[in-house]
Each structure stands twice: as structure tokens, then as C-alpha cells.
Design an enzyme around this catalytic site. Structure first.
Site, short mmCIF file in Angstrom:
data_model
loop_
_atom_site.label_atom_id
_atom_site.label_comp_id
_atom_site.label_asym_id
_atom_site.label_seq_id
_atom_site.Cartn_x
_atom_site.Cartn_y
_atom_site.Cartn_z
N HIS A 96 26.23 -39.67 -41.26
CA HIS A 96 26.11 -39.04 -39.93
C HIS A 96 27.50 -38.94 -39.33
O HIS A 96 28.33 -39.81 -39.55
CB HIS A 96 25.20 -39.88 -39.02
N HIS A 119 22.23 -30.58 -41.53
CA HIS A 119 21.70 -30.92 -40.20
C HIS A 119 20.19 -31.13 -40.34
O HIS A 119 19.75 -32.05 -41.01
CB HIS A 119 22.09 -29.80 -39.24
N ASP A 137 16.63 -38.17 -40.63
CA ASP A 137 15.89 -37.34 -41.59
C ASP A 137 15.39 -38.11 -42.80
O ASP A 137 14.64 -37.58 -43.61
CB ASP A 137 16.79 -36.19 -42.09
N1 ACO Z 1 25.93 -39.28 -49.65
C1 ACO Z 1 27.04 -39.69 -50.29
N2 ACO Z 1 28.26 -39.72 -49.71
C2 ACO Z 1 28.34 -39.31 -48.44
C3 ACO Z 1 27.21 -38.89 -47.72
C4 ACO Z 1 25.97 -38.88 -48.37
N3 ACO Z 1 24.86 -38.49 -47.74
N4 ACO Z 1 27.58 -38.55 -46.47
C5 ACO Z 1 28.91 -38.73 -46.40
N5 ACO Z 1 29.37 -39.18 -47.58
C6 ACO Z 1 30.76 -39.50 -47.90
C7 ACO Z 1 31.53 -38.24 -48.20
O1 ACO Z 1 31.49 -37.90 -49.57
C8 ACO Z 1 32.93 -38.60 -47.73
O2 ACO Z 1 33.52 -39.39 -48.73
P1 ACO Z 1 35.10 -39.27 -49.00
O3 ACO Z 1 35.76 -39.72 -47.72
O4 ACO Z 1 35.32 -40.20 -50.15
O5 ACO Z 1 35.36 -37.83 -49.32
C9 ACO Z 1 32.65 -39.52 -46.54
O6 ACO Z 1 31.36 -40.06 -46.74
C10 ACO Z 1 32.69 -38.81 -45.19
O7 ACO Z 1 31.84 -37.67 -45.28
P2 ACO Z 1 32.06 -36.37 -44.39
O8 ACO Z 1 31.40 -35.21 -45.04
O9 ACO Z 1 33.51 -36.25 -44.04
O10 ACO Z 1 31.29 -36.77 -43.09
P3 ACO Z 1 30.80 -35.77 -42.01
O11 ACO Z 1 30.76 -36.50 -40.74
O12 ACO Z 1 31.59 -34.51 -42.03
O13 ACO Z 1 29.33 -35.37 -42.51
C11 ACO Z 1 27.01 -35.29 -42.79
C12 ACO Z 1 28.16 -35.84 -41.95
C13 ACO Z 1 27.11 -33.77 -42.93
C14 ACO Z 1 25.70 -35.63 -42.09
C15 ACO Z 1 27.05 -35.95 -44.19
O14 ACO Z 1 26.93 -37.34 -44.06
C16 ACO Z 1 25.97 -35.40 -45.13
O15 ACO Z 1 26.17 -34.38 -45.78
N6 ACO Z 1 24.79 -36.09 -45.22
C17 ACO Z 1 23.69 -35.62 -46.03
C18 ACO Z 1 22.88 -34.57 -45.26
C19 ACO Z 1 22.09 -35.17 -44.12
O16 ACO Z 1 21.41 -36.18 -44.28
N7 ACO Z 1 22.16 -34.51 -42.96
C20 ACO Z 1 21.40 -34.91 -41.77
C21 ACO Z 1 22.31 -35.54 -40.75
S1 ACO Z 1 21.38 -36.12 -39.36
C22 ACO Z 1 21.07 -34.72 -38.49
O17 ACO Z 1 21.78 -33.77 -38.51
C23 ACO Z 1 19.84 -34.69 -37.72
#
Ligand code: ACO
Length: 379
Positions: free
Chosen positions: A262, A223, A315
Site C-alpha cells: 500500500h 487500486h 482487497d
Molecule cells: N508484492 C510483492 N512486492 C511488492 C508488492 C506486492 N504486492 N507491493 C510492493 N512491493 C515491493 C515492490 O516490488 C517494491 O520493491 P523494490 O523497492 O525492491 O523495487 C517495493 O515493494 C515498493 O513498491 P512500490 O511499487 O514502489 O510501492 P507503491 O507505493 O508505488 O505501490 C501498490 C503500492 C501499487 C499498492 C503496490 O503495493 C501493489 O502493486 N500491490 C499489489 C496490488 C494491490 O493489492 N493493490 C491494492 C492496493 S489497496 C487499494 O488501492 C484499495
């Protein structure tokens, strides 16, 4: 005994838990509105003070309304001495832990703490918003062996934060960047921290409990913690040429590129567009364009993922802006929190207006009906 069949909604993905009039997100096209106003217009034209007023009072203020509101915010910047003492006692903790602890402790000094009326929540929301920068900056000074810098009432919310943080009046261009950053972080639906705040409110706990919860939930790298991680990544990459191998290696090994992805956006997060332009201009102004170039290169390499809806989020560029402003990296999340307090406040007020206990269920998958074995009879 069998359990009833359940439909799981893990992570509450795409589950609507209530209605809101505070913000609207169209994740498919990357559109964000606060109270109906497009974030693009607000980022370019509105101050943070104006944005807080819009969120709290559901309308853009007139000049005299804004002046009175600004005076109210300024009048609430100073901290009770006991809060400064708590910051001194906890000075070696992570700034988010200090902010959470200090915000929680302000409940003891707030005359409205247990009053959950709309009017009291407006007053408390203003106080918490006003005090948060003073807490963060006081901690930064104290852990460096200095005394906190008194708020400067001639400066706006953002400028005063930089002044208290560094002990000298900021370049107005730097203050304007933080002001815009606060505007872009002010509200964003029922994200994880706002959901946490709503859960607290749904038990009829008070705004201090809810904002303390919001800060706690924001801290994680999935987050608000991502901005700090993005800048760590840029520093590790070191130069543009390394970006390709670094990112490919990370993704191939199942790692996540911080600042990407996201839960709601399948397009570029509109907030990141404004921060991108700011990061580029600031990098040029500070004679350090390479951080922006590295981040742009990361975006290029991640291009194939955008087709799967994994694009840069709010971010992604904010960390570079804070870094270029010489803000220590462990303060990045606290800046997000300072901007988000108005959003948590309005989410909590909405929750109170039409309250229902937020209490979902878990499907039990453990053993059933085991026979209790007395202590002496256990293997
Ligand atoms: N890098 C690489 N792959 C990613 C990323 C990433 N940043 N984010 C998602 N994916 C991929 C996952 O590996 C997954 O792949 P799969 O289906 O082959 O397993 C797919 O995309 C879906 O990912 P989920 O984790 O199911 O998506 P979720 O909605 O649960 O997660 C989250 C969202 C936590 C923001 C995720 O994208 C992440 O970890 N991002 C990096 C951290 C980040 O930037 N957080 C800030 C978010 S904005 C905010 O909160 C203000």
C-alpha cells in the site's frame, strides 16, 4: 536553453496536496478514522447508511435523522428508464465500464447536475450512492437475459443490493457482511481514485464528472481491481500446500502478490482485519474453509516482507467474501465503487470549499529546439 532544476515527486509519494477533515490514516500503525471515529468502532457498530451520513454531514445521526436519510436514499434507488436502456446497450462490457457509463449518463437526468453548491452536492451524492447498486444489479440481470429486479424498500442498502443481484431476499448474515464491507470501503483520503475525483472538481467540473473519474481510476489492478486478482490467485493456488511454491515463484520473478502493499500503510491495513474475520466465518458457514486457509498461508509466506512494510491491504480478503457469496468475480470492483461513492463525494465537496486547480508539472526530458523539416524534405 537550459531548464530550471526541479525536484521530482514521482507518483506524488508522501506529497500532501491539501487538508481534509474527512478521514485520517496513520500508515505506521495501521489506523483509520472517518471524521475522527475509528474504523474499528464503525465496522462493528455502524451501518453503511449511518456511515454515509457521518461522512456527508460530519456527525453521527440521531435515530430520526438516520430514518429521514435512509428514506431519502431509498427514494433514489430507482433508475430512469433511459439508464436501464443504456445498460442494455452496453451489457457485454466489463461491469465497471457499464457502471462508469451509466453513472456518467445519470447526469442527463439530474436536475442539480451543474449546481456545485454544498447542498446540491449532498443531494447528488445521495442519488449517486443510491443508484449505483441498482445499476450494478440491473446489469448483472440483463447480461443473464433477465429483467432488472425492482428495489425492495424494506431492505437496507446492502440487503437490497444482494436482493436485486440474485432476485431473492438474502440471508441477513450475508447482507450484514456486505454492509460492513461498504462501511470499510467508504472513504480513504486522497487515494488514486479520490485524487482523480478531486482533479475533476478542481476544474469546477461537477460531481457526476468527478465520480465518473473516480470509477475510471478505481478500475486498475493496482487500486480497486486487486480483490478480483486475489481470488484468481487463490483459485490458481488451489490448496494450502501449493501456496508456498506459488508465492515464492511469483515474487522471485518480480511479480506482485495481489492484496499486498500500500502506498500509505506500512502495517496491516486495519480494514483487512475485519474482512479477515468475516472471510473466515463465512468460509466455515458455507462449508468452504479452504479459501481462507490458502489466504492465511499466503500471509505466512509473505511474513518476511512485512518487515519492509508490505502487508495485506483491504482487497486481500474482500474477494474471498464476494466469492463465497456467489458474486461473479468481475463485479468485485463495482462493489468497492458502490462503497466509495460517499468518500468521493466528500472529497469533492472539500475540494470545492477551498478550490485550487490541481495542475502539477512534468520535467521535460525530450529533444529541444529541433529544426522543422517540411514534408517533402523528410527522409
Ligand atoms: N508484492 C510483492 N512486492 C511488492 C508488492 C506486492 N504486492 N507491493 C510492493 N512491493 C515491493 C515492490 O516490488 C517494491 O520493491 P523494490 O523497492 O525492491 O523495487 C517495493 O515493494 C515498493 O513498491 P512500490 O511499487 O514502489 O510501492 P507503491 O507505493 O508505488 O505501490 C501498490 C503500492 C501499487 C499498492 C503496490 O503495493 C501493489 O502493486 N500491490 C499489489 C496490488 C494491490 O493489492 N493493490 C491494492 C492496493 S489497496 C487499494 O488501492 C484499495
Amino acid at each position: 536553453m537550459t531548464q530550471e532544476k526541479v525536484r521530482l515527486h514521482r507518483g506524488l509519494r508522501d506529497v500532501y496536496i491539501d487538508r481534509t477533515q474527512s478521514s485520517f490514516i496513520d500508515g505506521k500503525i495501521g489506523k483509520l478514522l472517518y471524521r475522527g471515529y475509528n474504523i474499528d468502532d464503525l465496522a462493528e457498530n455502524a451501518s453503511f447508511e449511518e456511515t454515509i451520513y457521518l461522512l456527508l454531514y460530519s456527525k453521527l445521526p440521531t435515530q430520526s435523522e438516520l430514518d429521514a436519510f435512509d428514506a431519502d436514499l431509498k427514494a433514489n434507488r430507482a433508475l430512469p428508464e433511459a439508464i436501464v436502456e443504456i445498460i442494455r446497450l452496453t451489457k457485454d462490457a466489463h461491469p465497471m465500464d457499464v457502471l462508469r457509463t451509466a453513472i456518467s449518463a445519470t447526469a442527463a437526468y439530474d436536475p442539480d447536475v451543474a449546481d456545485n453548491s454544498h447542498e446540491a452536492n449532498l443531494r447528488k451524492g445521495v442519488r449517486l450512492t443510491a443508484m449505483a447498486p441498482t445499476i450494478v444489479a440491473a446489469h448483472a440481470q440483463i447480461r443473464n437475459g433477465k429483467d432488472p429486479v425492482e428495489p425492495d424498500l424494506e431492505l437496507n442498502h446492502a440487503g437490497n443490493f444482494l436482493y436485486m443481484l440474485f432476485g431473492e431476499r438474502p440471508d441477513p448474515r450475508d447482507a450484514a457482511l456486505i454492509d460492513k464491507d461498504f462501511v470499510l470501503h467508504a472513504e480513504h483520503g486522497v487515494n488514486a481514485s479520490s485524487f482523480g475525483a478531486r482533479v475533476a472538481a478542481s476544474t469546477q467540473a461537477d460531481l457526476h464528472c468527478a465520480v465518473t473519474t473516480g470509477i475510471a481510476v478505481l478500475k486498475g489492478p493496482a487500486h480497486g481491481g486487486a480483490a478480483e486478482e486475489v481470488m484468481k490467485m487463490a483459485l490458481e493456488i488451489g490448496n494450502e500446500e501449493n501456496a508456498g511454491p506459488y508465492v515464492r515463484n511469483l515474487v522471485e520473478h518480480g511479480g506482485r502478490v495481489m492484496g499486498f502493499g500500500h502506498r500509505v500503510y506500512r502495517a496491516v491495513d486495519p480494514r483487512s482485519v475485519h474482512l479477515r474475520d468475516d472471510a473466515r466465518e463465512l468460509g466455515e458457514r458455507k462449508g468452504q474453509p479452504k479459501w481462507f486457509s490458502i489466504l492465511q498461508e499466503v500471509i505466512e509466506i509473505m511474513q518476511p516482507y512485512s518487515r519492509r512494510g508490505i502487508c495485506q491491504n483491504v482487497d486481500f480478503f474482500s474477494g474471498a467474501i464476494y466469492y463465497l457469496l456467489d458474486i461473479p468475480d468481475d463485479l468485485f470492483i463495482s462493489i468497492f465503487a458502490m462503497g466509495r461513492i460517499p468518500g468521493w463525494t466528500v472529497q469533492v465537496m472539500e475540494q470545492f470549499e477551498n478550490n485550487i486547480l490541481l495542475r502539477p508539472r512534468l520535467e521535460y526530458t525530450g529533444p529541444m529546439d529541433l529544426e522543422y523539416v517540411k514534408m517533402g524534405d523528410r527522409d
